[in-house]
Design a protein around this motif. Structure first.
Motif, PDB file in Angstrom:
ATOM      1  N   SER A 183       0.836  -1.202   0.000  1.00  0.00           N
ATOM      2  CA  SER A 183       0.000   0.000   0.000  1.00  0.00           C
ATOM      3  C   SER A 183       0.866   1.245   0.000  1.00  0.00           C
ATOM      4  N   PHE A 184       0.249   2.374  -0.318  1.00  0.00           N
ATOM      5  CA  PHE A 184       0.955   3.656  -0.302  1.00  0.00           C
ATOM      6  C   PHE A 184       1.551   3.918   1.076  1.00  0.00           C
ATOM      7  N   ALA A 185       0.754   3.715   2.132  1.00  0.00           N
ATOM      8  CA  ALA A 185       1.233   3.996   3.483  1.00  0.00           C
ATOM      9  C   ALA A 185       2.421   3.113   3.841  1.00  0.00           C
ATOM     10  N   LYS A 186       2.358   1.849   3.484  1.00  0.00           N
ATOM     11  CA  LYS A 186       3.476   0.958   3.809  1.00  0.00           C
ATOM     12  C   LYS A 186       4.732   1.369   3.056  1.00  0.00           C
ATOM     13  N   ARG A 187       4.605   1.723   1.800  1.00  0.00           N
ATOM     14  CA  ARG A 187       5.782   2.085   1.002  1.00  0.00           C
ATOM     15  C   ARG A 187       6.422   3.383   1.482  1.00  0.00           C
ATOM     16  N   TYR A 188       5.565   4.427   1.655  1.00  0.00           N
ATOM     17  CA  TYR A 188       6.106   5.769   1.918  1.00  0.00           C
ATOM     18  C   TYR A 188       6.275   6.086   3.406  1.00  0.00           C
ATOM     19  N   LEU A 189       5.473   5.459   4.260  1.00  0.00           N
ATOM     20  CA  LEU A 189       5.510   5.831   5.673  1.00  0.00           C
ATOM     21  C   LEU A 189       6.139   4.762   6.566  1.00  0.00           C
ATOM     22  N   GLN A 190       6.324   3.563   6.038  1.00  0.00           N
ATOM     23  CA  GLN A 190       6.960   2.509   6.823  1.00  0.00           C
ATOM     24  C   GLN A 190       8.292   2.073   6.208  1.00  0.00           C
ATOM     25  N   ASP A 191       8.226   1.507   4.991  1.00  0.00           N
ATOM     26  CA  ASP A 191       9.439   0.945   4.389  1.00  0.00           C
ATOM     27  C   ASP A 191      10.461   2.018   4.020  1.00  0.00           C
ATOM     28  N   LEU A 192      10.004   3.126   3.419  1.00  0.00           N
ATOM     29  CA  LEU A 192      10.946   4.162   2.983  1.00  0.00           C
ATOM     30  C   LEU A 192      11.675   4.826   4.153  1.00  0.00           C
ATOM     31  N   PRO A 193      10.973   5.317   5.192  1.00  0.00           N
ATOM     32  CA  PRO A 193      11.713   5.934   6.300  1.00  0.00           C
ATOM     33  C   PRO A 193      12.582   4.938   7.066  1.00  0.00           C
ATOM     34  N   GLU A 194      12.175   3.668   7.102  1.00  0.00           N
ATOM     35  CA  GLU A 194      13.046   2.672   7.733  1.00  0.00           C
ATOM     36  C   GLU A 194      14.348   2.534   6.960  1.00  0.00           C
ATOM     37  N   PHE A 195      14.256   2.572   5.627  1.00  0.00           N
ATOM     38  CA  PHE A 195      15.447   2.438   4.787  1.00  0.00           C
ATOM     39  C   PHE A 195      16.324   3.683   4.849  1.00  0.00           C
ATOM     40  N   LEU A 196      15.702   4.865   4.833  1.00  0.00           N
ATOM     41  CA  LEU A 196      16.472   6.112   4.775  1.00  0.00           C
ATOM     42  C   LEU A 196      16.997   6.557   6.141  1.00  0.00           C
ATOM     43  N   ASP A 197      16.146   6.435   7.178  1.00  0.00           N
ATOM     44  CA  ASP A 197      16.504   7.019   8.472  1.00  0.00           C
ATOM     45  C   ASP A 197      16.401   6.056   9.645  1.00  0.00           C
ATOM     46  N   LYS A 235      13.738   4.796  10.850  1.00  0.00           N
ATOM     47  CA  LYS A 235      12.538   5.105  11.615  1.00  0.00           C
ATOM     48  C   LYS A 235      11.312   4.615  10.855  1.00  0.00           C
ATOM     49  N   SER A 236      10.213   4.475  11.577  1.00  0.00           N
ATOM     50  CA  SER A 236       8.977   4.033  10.937  1.00  0.00           C
ATOM     51  C   SER A 236       7.806   4.832  11.478  1.00  0.00           C
ATOM     52  N   PHE A 237       7.035   5.417  10.590  1.00  0.00           N
ATOM     53  CA  PHE A 237       5.833   6.142  10.991  1.00  0.00           C
ATOM     54  C   PHE A 237       4.849   5.185  11.665  1.00  0.00           C
ATOM     55  N   LEU A 238       4.838   3.929  11.232  1.00  0.00           N
ATOM     56  CA  LEU A 238       3.956   2.928  11.826  1.00  0.00           C
ATOM     57  C   LEU A 238       4.285   2.721  13.299  1.00  0.00           C
ATOM     58  N   VAL A 239       5.566   2.636  13.614  1.00  0.00           N
ATOM     59  CA  VAL A 239       5.990   2.400  14.994  1.00  0.00           C
ATOM     60  C   VAL A 239       5.766   3.626  15.860  1.00  0.00           C
ATOM     61  N   GLU A 240       6.106   4.799  15.348  1.00  0.00           N
ATOM     62  CA  GLU A 240       6.059   6.016  16.163  1.00  0.00           C
ATOM     63  C   GLU A 240       4.684   6.667  16.200  1.00  0.00           C
ATOM     64  N   HIS A 241       3.864   6.433  15.171  1.00  0.00           N
ATOM     65  CA  HIS A 241       2.527   7.052  15.102  1.00  0.00           C
ATOM     66  C   HIS A 241       1.544   6.032  14.533  1.00  0.00           C
ATOM     67  N   GLY A 242       1.312   4.967  15.296  1.00  0.00           N
ATOM     68  CA  GLY A 242       0.496   3.857  14.793  1.00  0.00           C
ATOM     69  C   GLY A 242      -0.912   4.246  14.395  1.00  0.00           C
ATOM     70  N   ASP A 243      -1.580   5.068  15.245  1.00  0.00           N
ATOM     71  CA  ASP A 243      -2.962   5.458  14.930  1.00  0.00           C
ATOM     72  C   ASP A 243      -3.021   6.302  13.662  1.00  0.00           C
ATOM     73  N   SER A 244      -2.063   7.223  13.514  1.00  0.00           N
ATOM     74  CA  SER A 244      -2.049   8.068  12.313  1.00  0.00           C
ATOM     75  C   SER A 244      -1.740   7.221  11.075  1.00  0.00           C
ATOM     76  N   PHE A 245      -0.871   6.224  11.233  1.00  0.00           N
ATOM     77  CA  PHE A 245      -0.565   5.340  10.110  1.00  0.00           C
ATOM     78  C   PHE A 245      -1.842   4.624   9.651  1.00  0.00           C
ATOM     79  N   SER A 246      -2.622   4.105  10.613  1.00  0.00           N
ATOM     80  CA  SER A 246      -3.891   3.448  10.254  1.00  0.00           C
ATOM     81  C   SER A 246      -4.843   4.427   9.583  1.00  0.00           C
ATOM     82  N   GLY A 247      -4.819   5.686  10.048  1.00  0.00           N
ATOM     83  CA  GLY A 247      -5.666   6.705   9.424  1.00  0.00           C
ATOM     84  C   GLY A 247      -5.286   6.950   7.983  1.00  0.00           C
ATOM     85  N   VAL A 248      -3.978   6.955   7.686  1.00  0.00           N
ATOM     86  CA  VAL A 248      -3.533   7.147   6.302  1.00  0.00           C
ATOM     87  C   VAL A 248      -3.929   5.951   5.450  1.00  0.00           C
TER      88      VAL A 248
END
Length: 319
Positions: free
Chosen positions: A267-281, A283-296
């Protein structure tokens, strides 16, 4: 004490500040009857030969005055008579069985009005497209976060009858069966801003960041009950910000990073907010902002439904 179910006929007149497109055929304007399991709705624009204000309650509405006066300064006031704001009218008649209880008549009226607005806007959305007329606007409604209530912005009247014998149904205060509203006006106050924030914003060349502008547009759409526009604005804002995050990256294996976001199996959220930031920095938006990730995730699901099917998902509309 609750009364038995009663067949009620609720008549709504909504007043417009523009004239509706007229039929090319002779005769009355195009009217429609919609059958629903809970009600029957009759929607009809005003025939030209009919009075603009057809009943006593409508005539009283026409004479109402609206006035806004700033509390902190003497100038800039606003005053209008309802009659001067109305050029046309559209009627919605709702026939429905209800269990009338004087204790919750306010909720009954609110629910019925909300339904009438949704139905007339359904009609207006079609006539707007068929007539190819951008001048046709929906009945405006806005949501007030302070009290969680919806308010209708156009002048309107309501009359409730017993559908069986045309007698009055006393659903309004004082035992009345009719009421009217000059239309609600949102407060013209638009908030506060600091000089430092303005200087910081205007120090960047060009217009404000598009993603931030779209989020403001989305908030306005939510307040105005335009959920389709809100979803499209919010999803576009997220996509712009996510792609800017990738474009501003200046280190590491950029080819691998781009491969991550091109993987359409995720999904878009997994690619851009989970996998990409984990690879670049790391970090994961899913881990740090789980509710917002589900909202996206939910947001993009509805965005895709709108883009590919032209409507919200069944899951969304059933909420």
């Amino acid at each position: 004490m609750r009364e038995a179910f009663l067949r009620v006929r609720a008549v709504y007149q909504f007043y417009l500040d523009y004239t509706l497109p007229r039929s090319v055929e002779e005769g009355p304007p195009f009217s429609v009857t919609l059958n629903h399991e809970e009600f029957v709705a009759h929607i009809s624009p005003r025939p030209i030969e009919e009075k603009l204000f057809p009943s006593d309650v409508d005539e009283s509405l026409a004479g109402m005055e609206i006035e806004l006066v700033p509390m902190d300064r003497p100038d800039g006031s606003f005053k209008r008579v309802v009659r001067d704001m109305c050029l046309d009218r559209i009627q919605v008649v709702l026939d429905a069985d209800i269990e009338l209880d004087q204790g919750d008549s306010f909720e009954l009226l609110q629910k019925s009005l909300q339904r009438a607005v949704e139905l007339v806007n359904f009609y207006l959305s079609h006539i707007r497209v068929v007539a190819k007329s951008p001048y046709v606007k929906p009945i405006g409604q806005f949501w007030r976060p302070d009290d969680g209530q919806f308010y209708t912005s156009v002048p309107h009247s309501i009359i409730w009858f017993n559908a069986e014998d045309n007698s009055k149904v006393s659903v309004f205060p004082g035992g009345n069966n009719a009421g009217s509203s000059s239309g609600s006006i949102r407060s013209p106050e638009s908030g506060f801003v600091s000089s430092s924030a303005m200087i910081e914003s205007m120090s960047v060349p060009g217009s404000p960041p598009l993603d931030l502008s779209l989020l403001v547009d989305a908030e306005e759409s939510i307040i105005s009950s335009n959920l389709r526009e809100a979803v499209l604005c919010m999803s576009s804002a997220v996509e712009i910000a996510a792609k800017r995050y990738l474009s501003e990256y200046d280190g590491g294996d950029i080819a691998a990073a781009r491969a991550i976001v091109r993987d359409r199996r995720n999904s878009f959220a997994k690619r851009y907010l989970q996998d990409l930031p984990e690879f670049l920095d790391g970090k994961s938006f899913l881990v740090e902002h789980g509710d917002s990730f589900s909202g996206v995730e939910d947001l993009y699901r509805e965005r895709n439904s709108l883009m590919h099917e032209g409507k919200f998902s069944d899951e969304f509309t059933s909420r």
